[in-house]
Every structure is written in C-alpha cells, then in structure tokens.
Motif scaffolding. Structure first.
Motif, PDB file in Angstrom:
ATOM      1  N   ASP A 123     -30.764  14.878-106.621  1.00  0.00           N
ATOM      2  CA  ASP A 123     -30.240  14.841-107.768  1.00  0.00           C
ATOM      3  C   ASP A 123     -29.687  13.485-108.460  1.00  0.00           C
ATOM      4  OD1 ASP A 123     -26.842  15.394-107.609  1.00  0.00           O
ATOM      5  OD2 ASP A 123     -28.282  16.055-105.920  1.00  0.00           O
ATOM      6  N   TYR A 180     -31.387  11.504-111.630  1.00  0.00           N
ATOM      7  CA  TYR A 180     -30.455  11.132-112.850  1.00  0.00           C
ATOM      8  C   TYR A 180     -30.727   9.455-112.927  1.00  0.00           C
ATOM      9  CZ  TYR A 180     -25.963   9.310-114.682  1.00  0.00           C
ATOM     10  OH  TYR A 180     -25.166   8.411-115.370  1.00  0.00           O
ATOM     11  N   ASP A 232     -25.638  18.603-106.347  1.00  0.00           N
ATOM     12  CA  ASP A 232     -24.499  18.021-107.237  1.00  0.00           C
ATOM     13  C   ASP A 232     -23.562  17.217-106.524  1.00  0.00           C
ATOM     14  OD1 ASP A 232     -23.045  18.214-109.506  1.00  0.00           O
ATOM     15  OD2 ASP A 232     -21.422  19.567-108.725  1.00  0.00           O
ATOM     16  N   HIS A 234     -21.510  15.795-110.293  1.00  0.00           N
ATOM     17  CA  HIS A 234     -21.824  15.306-111.704  1.00  0.00           C
ATOM     18  C   HIS A 234     -21.771  16.424-112.550  1.00  0.00           C
ATOM     19  CE1 HIS A 234     -25.662  16.688-110.986  1.00  0.00           C
ATOM     20  NE2 HIS A 234     -25.894  15.865-109.786  1.00  0.00           N
ATOM     21  N   LEU A 281     -24.332  18.458-113.800  1.00  0.00           N
ATOM     22  CA  LEU A 281     -25.255  18.098-115.107  1.00  0.00           C
ATOM     23  C   LEU A 281     -26.115  19.121-114.914  1.00  0.00           C
ATOM     24  CD1 LEU A 281     -26.281  14.279-114.740  1.00  0.00           C
ATOM     25  CD2 LEU A 281     -24.964  15.413-116.489  1.00  0.00           C
ATOM     26  N   ASN A 282     -26.411  19.593-116.206  1.00  0.00           N
ATOM     27  CA  ASN A 282     -27.520  20.677-116.306  1.00  0.00           C
ATOM     28  C   ASN A 282     -28.814  19.805-116.838  1.00  0.00           C
ATOM     29  OD1 ASN A 282     -29.060  22.753-117.251  1.00  0.00           O
ATOM     30  ND2 ASN A 282     -28.066  23.158-119.028  1.00  0.00           N
ATOM     31  N   PHE A 283     -29.831  19.812-116.031  1.00  0.00           N
ATOM     32  CA  PHE A 283     -31.133  19.127-115.900  1.00  0.00           C
ATOM     33  C   PHE A 283     -31.950  19.491-117.020  1.00  0.00           C
ATOM     34  CE2 PHE A 283     -29.422  17.156-111.967  1.00  0.00           C
ATOM     35  CZ  PHE A 283     -29.474  15.741-112.475  1.00  0.00           C
TER      36      PHE A 283
END
Length: 598
Positions: free
Chosen positions: A475, A479, A503, A528, A530-532
């Motif tokens: 991830d 990112y 994550d 992080h 984050l919702n990818f």
C-alpha cells in the motif's frame, strides 16, 4: 526538416538523429522552454508510424514510466521536460537507471547562459544536475546554423544514444543532454535565420548519414576472457568442489539461463536462483528459507561462490556469506558489488560468454570425479524440505495472507506472463512463495531498491509489451506513485495490480525495530487509513476488494483477459502477517535442523 527558424531546425535534427540511433519512444512533460523539441517530435511521429510519444503531466511518473518501457523492451527511451525543477523530478528514476543499467536519453530544456543566475523565472542550475548517476552529460549549447555545428549536433546525439546503451566504456544507463533555447519557442518563421544554400554547402549537416543510419556509430562486442584466466578459474573450481553458483537480481539475456545451467552441470555446484534473476525450474529457489537453519548454514561452508547479477535480496544468504567470509567470490559482469567485503575476483566479461568458456574448459579438460556429489545432494535435500514445508503451511492457511498470494499466482498465471514486483516485502515474499512451472519473467526496480515510481514503471512495462503483466505492490508503494495511474487512464494500458494493503510499512514488522513499541507505529508502521477505492476509480481504473481465495483466482483470471487496469486489493493485518511469516520460517528451520545435525 522544420526550417521556420534556428530553434526548429536544431530540434528537428535532434529528433531525426535520435530516431536513426534507435530511439522509438519519447515521454514528454508539458512546458514552454522545451517547445522546439516537442514540435520536432510531433512532426517525426507524423512521418514515422513506429515512433511513439507519451505525455505525462508529472515528470517523476514520466521518468519511471520510461524506465519500465526501456526495461521490458531493452531499448533506449527518451525523456523531455522544460527548464527548472521539472528536471529535478527525473532524478530518482535516473538513479535507478544507473544501478539497473537501463538506457535512458534525458533531454532537459534550459534558458540560454545569459539568462541564468540573474533572477530569470523557472531557471535553476541544470549543469551536471544528476552528478555521477548519468553515464554522460553535455551542455549542448544554443542553436547555431552552420554546417560544422549541425554535424557536431548529429554526432553528439548518436554517440549519446550509444553510450546510454552501454556500447562505450561504461555500462548502460542514462545520459543527460541540456538544451538551452532563446526565443522564439514556437515555430515562428524568421527571415534569414536559416542559410538558403545549407543543403548544398553542407549536405551531411542537413541530411545526415547518406545510408540513413546514425551519424556516429559505436560498435561493441561481447567481452571474453583469455584462456589462461579461464584455466586459472577452472583449477580453483577443481580444487574446491564445495562451491555454488548464485543468480541475484539480473535482467538476463534470453540465452543466459541455458548457459548457466550448463555451467552448473560442468562444475557440479548447486545453482541458486532468485526469482528476479531467471526462471527457476529444478534449481535451488528456497535458499532464503533453508539458510535460516543454523545447522545447515554452519555445516555447509562454501569455498567458492560464482555470482551473476546483483547481490541477492536474501538476508540469510548475506549472513551465510559473512559466516564463511573466507569463501572466494567470483563476481561475473560487475566490478564492485560485494557488501560483505570478502575475497572477490570481479570479472569484466559477458556472463553468457563466461559460462560457455568455463563450461567448455571443464567439459574438455577436467574429469568430473573431483565433484562432491554429496554437497550438491545436501542442497537439493534442503530445497525439498523447504519447498514441502512451505507448501504444507500455505495449504493450511485459509485467511487472506500476503504470502499465499504468490503461491496462488504460481498456479494461475499463464506461460510467458510478466510479474512486476515492488521492493520491500513483496520482492522477498515472491522469492519465498512464488515457484511456477511456467516461464514467468519477473521485473523489478532493484537498482536502488526504492519504492518510488513502482506503479509508473509497471505501467510503462505493460505499455511496452504485448503479454499479460501483473504488478504486486504494497500500500505504501501504491500510494507513493498514485499520479502514475493517469497514464493507465490516458493510454488504456492493460495491467493487473495486486494491492497488498496492510495499512502501513509491513516490512518493518518483520525487523527488530518492531520490538520497540513506544516508537514503532508512529515512525515505522505509519498507518494511513486510506480508502483506495475512490482514488482508483477517479482514474477510470476498476477497483476490486478481494473477499477470499476463490474470489482472488476469478478476479485475476478475469483481469488478465480484460482491457484497462484493474486494482485487486487484498486487506490483511500486519501483526497477523508477521505471525504467519515467522511460523513458516520456524517450521522450515526445525525440519532442516533435524535433517542436518551439527
């Protein structure tokens, strides 16, 4: 030739000479100062159907995309940007090209000398901006339309491409040409800027090499060793039957695998191959796992190690070498790549030539009675133990575990597929868990071992080939290069991305720093949250959240035969991943220790 003004003619000759020298792809980022070269490349594309231009807004993504194209095609790719900090964004990819020996031709536009260091906008010092990480740098100079200067320009461009390809005195890598242009940037006609009789007075300047080839050519052969050196190495091998051949990270030529297998037979040494080095068939591929066994690594002390490519990724291999530091290392094709600082013989020779020369000598002048068959059998036994232990452990895991992704892919991917694997945990897990009967080519940015540009490089490689391409990345790497997805949208690139999302920095959970809980998560785990999914779909790519292994298999197969880029996200827990990794390694150690007593 565009003869509107001196800038357009100068740039037209650059574009033509690049094409004649073998450049078929250029990656361009927008800007004003590079306009003459942009126009020249666009006009070249109109004339030559096999010349491709790709436009990337982000220079860093552009440079890594070009790197991926050059890597998969094993051909030079040009980069073009405007002046100022645009050029600085190329630097990470240029460093990777230096260490990976990938041919890039970097063209940076600049203001003329009189407009530098005086407060002029979008101007920085671009002279030798990439330092030693380019094979060649030249300040091209402002356009001057006389025969001698145009012949110099043609010679400069063609020689630079040859240097990028490694045909000169240095290995392949990036070359940097800095192009200062004064106004006007567009193709505005300027009377008397181009002498009317130039084609007659200096036809070579205007027309180039009459044969249509590059203006200045460098021919390079493959290096071989003298017979007496081969004999010396052969005698070392005969005197030390306990040796090994290892293939580390290596973008090997097609004929290498057959040649190194022949050498392994001739020496009687076990052949250890990293997944990024060559396709593993019956060779030793689980050495990172079984070298963790203290019993095996202590009782099996190599006297000679012949290595091709970079130092293997495996930490246990490195520790094994350090434990037996008296081992003579023969490093083929690389002058200085031994971080153990042990006893080394570096051979500046073509690897395939070396394999064939040494195998010929041993086959013709040495009897195989000197080979230690038990030594090789021990490695084969350890390989079998590790292989079966890992297979049994993987079969018992039903949850979504990063390691099992590679074992599943080994069953799914068709013959002649590509895998592009990110640094950090993915490349290590690939080496441990991916063992396919099919010929799968593995690509990676392992020159500098960074995670930057991974997505763009994979997209470039996918664009540059006509075979299925799968990227496996974590991830953080994903990112870090999200901008690269714009190329997938713009050029409809078909790529299967397997996004392993735990994550944060999962590699650090496997390292000793993870024991220091007070500082670990903030500075190393770096979750992080984050919702990818919306980020992926913003670039018109498909996002699929994997639910179980059956879903994974179906999603991979569907993606391989679909157009466009699909991101298959697998969510897992970092701590659970750590537990499963160590459980598997400890079982391999236990089984090996039991079979190899001190």
């Amino acid at each position: 030739m565009n003869t509107a003004n001196r800038n357009t003619l100068w740039a037209s000759i650059v574009a033509e000479e690049l094409y004649r020298s073998g450049v078929r792809t250029v990656c361009i980022s927008p800007g004003s100062r590079s306009t003459p070269l942009v126009i020249a490349f666009a006009e070249l594309r109109d004339r030559c159907d096999d010349f491709q231009i790709l436009v990337h807004i982000d220079e860093r993504s552009s440079s890594f995309f070009a790197l991926g194209v050059a890597k998969v095609q094993q051909a030079p790719v040009a980069l073009l940007c405007t002046s100022g900090t645009a050029a600085a964004n190329y630097y990470p990819a240029i460093i990777e090209a230096y260490y990976s020996r990938i041919p890039l031709v970097v063209l940076t536009a600049d203001r003329p000398p009189e407009m530098r260091d005086c407060g002029s906008g979008q101007t920085i010092d671009q002279i030798n901006i990439y330092g030693k990480h380019v094979r060649y740098f030249f300040e091209v100079g402002t356009p001057e339309i006389i025969g001698f200067r145009l012949r110099y320009l043609r010679s400069l461009i063609s020689r630079s491409v040859s240097i990028a390809l490694g045909k000169g005195e240095t290995p392949a890598g990036a070359v940097h040409l800095n192009f200062p242009f004064a106004d006007p940037m567009p193709p505005i006609p300027i009377p008397n800027d181009i002498p009317e009789d130039l084609a007659l007075s200096s036809p070579e300047a205007m027309l180039g090499n009459p044969s249509g080839n590059a203006y200045s050519q460098i021919w390079a052969g493959t290096r071989s060793l003298d017979t007496d050196i081969i004999a010396t190495i052969a005698n070392q091998i005969i005197s030390h039957p306990k040796g090994a051949i290892v293939v580390g990270v290596y973008d090997s030529p097609p004929e290498f695998v057959g040649a190194v297998r022949r050498l392994a037979r001739a020496t009687g040494y076990p052949l250890l191959i990293e997944a990024t080095g060559a396709h593993r068939r019956d060779e030793i591929g689980h050495y990172d796992s079984f070298l963790r066994s203290s019993n095996f690594s202590k009782t099996h002390a190599p006297k000679i190690m012949i290595r091709f490519g970079a130092m293997p990724t495996s930490k246990s291999y490195l520790l094994w070498l350090e434990r037996h530091i008296g081992c003579q290392q023969i490093i083929v094709g690389s002058i200085n790549s031994d971080p153990t600082h042990g006893l080394t013989q570096a051979l500046n020779v073509h690897p395939v030539n070396f394999c064939e020369q040494l195998a010929n000598y041993l086959e013709n002048y040495a009897q195989p009675v000197w080979q230690d068959k038990q030594w090789r059998l021990d490695f084969e036994l350890a390989e079998s133990i590790a292989e079966h232990t890992i297979e049994e452990a993987i079969d018992e895991i039903d949850e979504l575990f990063d390691g099992k992704v590679y074992a599943e892919l080994a069953e799914i991917l068709p013959e002649d597929s590509y895998i592009f694997v990110a640094s950090s945990t993915p490349i290590r897990d690939l080496d441990t868990f991916f063992h396919s009967d099919h010929a799968i080519t593995v690509l990676a940015n392992r020159g500098a071992n960074g995670i930057d540009g991974t997505l763009s490089s994979a997209l470039g490689a996918a664009w540059g080939c006509d075979r299925p391409m799968v990227l496996i990345c974590g991830d953080l790497a994903f990112y870090h290069d999200l901008n690269g997805l714009l190329a997938a949208k713009k050029y409809q690139i078909s790529l299967t991305v397997i996004l392993l999302n735990n994550d944060g920095g999962g590699i650090f959970n496997l390292l000793p720093i993870s024991k220091f809980e007070h500082t670990f998560e903030e500075f190393f785990g770096t979750a992080h949250g984050l919702n990818f999914a919306p980020l992926v779909t913003a670039y018109d790519c498909e996002h699929i959240l994997i639910q179980d292994w059956e879903h994974f298999e179906n999603a991979v197969i569907d993606s391989l035969f679909s157009k466009g880029t699909q991101v298959l996200e697998i969510k897992s827990d970092r701590l659970r991943n750590k537990e499963l990794h160590f459980a598997i390694w400890n079982k391999v150690i236990e089984n090996c220790d039991r079979n190899f007593q001190l």
